[in-house]
Write an enzyme that holds these catalytic residues in place. Structure first.
Site: not given
Ligand code: DOR
Ligand code: ZN
Length: 350
Positions: A16, A18, A20, A44, A102, A139, A177, A222, A250, A266
């Site tokens: 998991h 991120h 960007r 995301n 997701k 999530h 998470h 989060l 995460d 977050a």
């Protein structure tokens, strides 16, 4: 008992992450590639990565952001919207453009506005996922403003996850998470088709770290960290050797100014230190023999991929890890997670 001060593991995976895009991607991708062999990359972005073609193109951008000699493999996810096309998802899975889908409940977290408001509107997609064995990463927080933010995961399990699993027991779900004792207990009680990721930071901090003695934006993410008893339950799950629990960091970089703000966003950036930190946590618990399962084996098995053949070696040293307080990302900077104690485990090869 003497514990070893050196350990070799199959190269870990981050289930998991991120990464960007653009300048931020260029800054953070090498940080994950240093220790991890593969990562499941979250979709995301703004706008989100919805289609197979968008995932393939994002994967190309990630590859371009890696050092030339990197063997890091980005594994892609598709962002589920109420307009997602089941045929496109099926094709993306078959072509190897996406490993999982997701689900963000709309409004639950960063860039989740295009997420799902009404699960009934994605039934067609969920049935396809169950049919083709493609996992749904969730999530797991309700967005109902009436529900206290510290209760949103437990309420999600009762109101959304459990009914969904009863309705579609063949659907393979990764509960992302997990932050509560209730989440751990729910996963432990399940009889199949359910696994959970745990972050490194939720094994270290509880909600006091965020709020006691001043508000600490770099500990805010989060789902938000909960009471100490929940942290202890997460730690027990990670250390237990139960193959349903594995690492998804995460790691979620934000520009420092966006964190240190009147309305800070977050996300905790742990990529540079997650593996040394976990080695230390497992070592201190006398469970170093279970570290490989948690960071290198359980997740690969769950996602149907081979465990890495490459290895990394870590060593415990007297000198603490010297982490930069900030990492430059163009004209911005990102602040890595500070666990609040020195980390003595170092990755020495790989
Ligand atoms: O803290 C978080 N940050 N939680 C999420 O679910 C999303 C993430 C992000 O993208 O920044
Ligand atoms: Zn995330």
């Amino acid at each position: 008992m003497n514990t070893p001060d050196r350990i070799t593991l199959p190269r870990p995976d981050d289930w998991h992450l991120h990464l960007r895009d653009g300048t931020m991607l260029a800054a953070v991708a090498p940080e994950s590639a240093r220790h991890f062999g593969r990562a499941l990359v979250m979709p995301n972005l703004m706008p989100p990565v919805v289609t197979g073609a968008e995932a393939a193109s994002y994967r190309d951008r990630i590859r371009k952001a890696l050092p030339a000699d990197s063997r890091f493999t980005p594994l892609m996810t598709l962002y589920l919207t109420e307009d997602s096309d089941p045929a496109d998802i099926r094709a993306a899975h078959a072509a190897g453009h996406a490993l999982a889908v997701k689900l963000y409940p709309a409004g639950a977290t960063t860039n989740s506005a295009s997420g799902v408001r009404d699960l009934d509107r994605v039934t067609g997609v969920l049935e396809i996922l169950a049919e083709i064995g493609m996992p749904l990463c969730i999530h797991g927080e309700v967005t109902d403003p009436e529900i206290d933010i510290f209760d949103r995961e437990a309420v999600f399990i009762d109101r959304v996850l459990d009914p969904l699993r009863r309705r579609l027991p063949e659907l393979r779900i990764t509960l992302e998470h997990v932050t509560t004792a209730e989440g751990v207990a729910y996963v432990r009680a399940s009889e199949g088709n359910l696994a959970a990721t745990l972050t490194a930071h939720h094994l270290v901090i509880n909600r006091n770290h965020i709020l006691a003695g001043g508000i600490r934006p770099h500990y805010y993410c989060l789902p938000v960290a909960k009471r100490e008893r929940h942290r202890v339950a997460l730690l027990e799950a990670a250390l237990s050797g139960d193959p349903r629990f594995f690492l998804g960091t995460d790691s979620a970089p934000h520009p420092r100014a966006a964190k240190e703000s009147a309305c800070g966003c977050a996300g905790i950036f742990t990529a540079p230190l997650a593996i040394p930190l976990l080695a230390q946590i497992f070592d201190e618990a006398g469970a170093l023999n279970r570290l490989a399962g948690f960071v290198s084996v359980h997740g690969a098995r769950w996602y149907g991929l081979p465990v890495a053949e490459e290895t990394i070696t870590l060593e415990r040293r007297d000198t603490p890890l010297d982490l930069p307080a900030r990492i430059a990302a163009g004209k911005d900077e990102v602040v890595p997670f500070d666990p609040g104690f020195p980390i003595r485990w170092h990755v020495v090869t790989g």
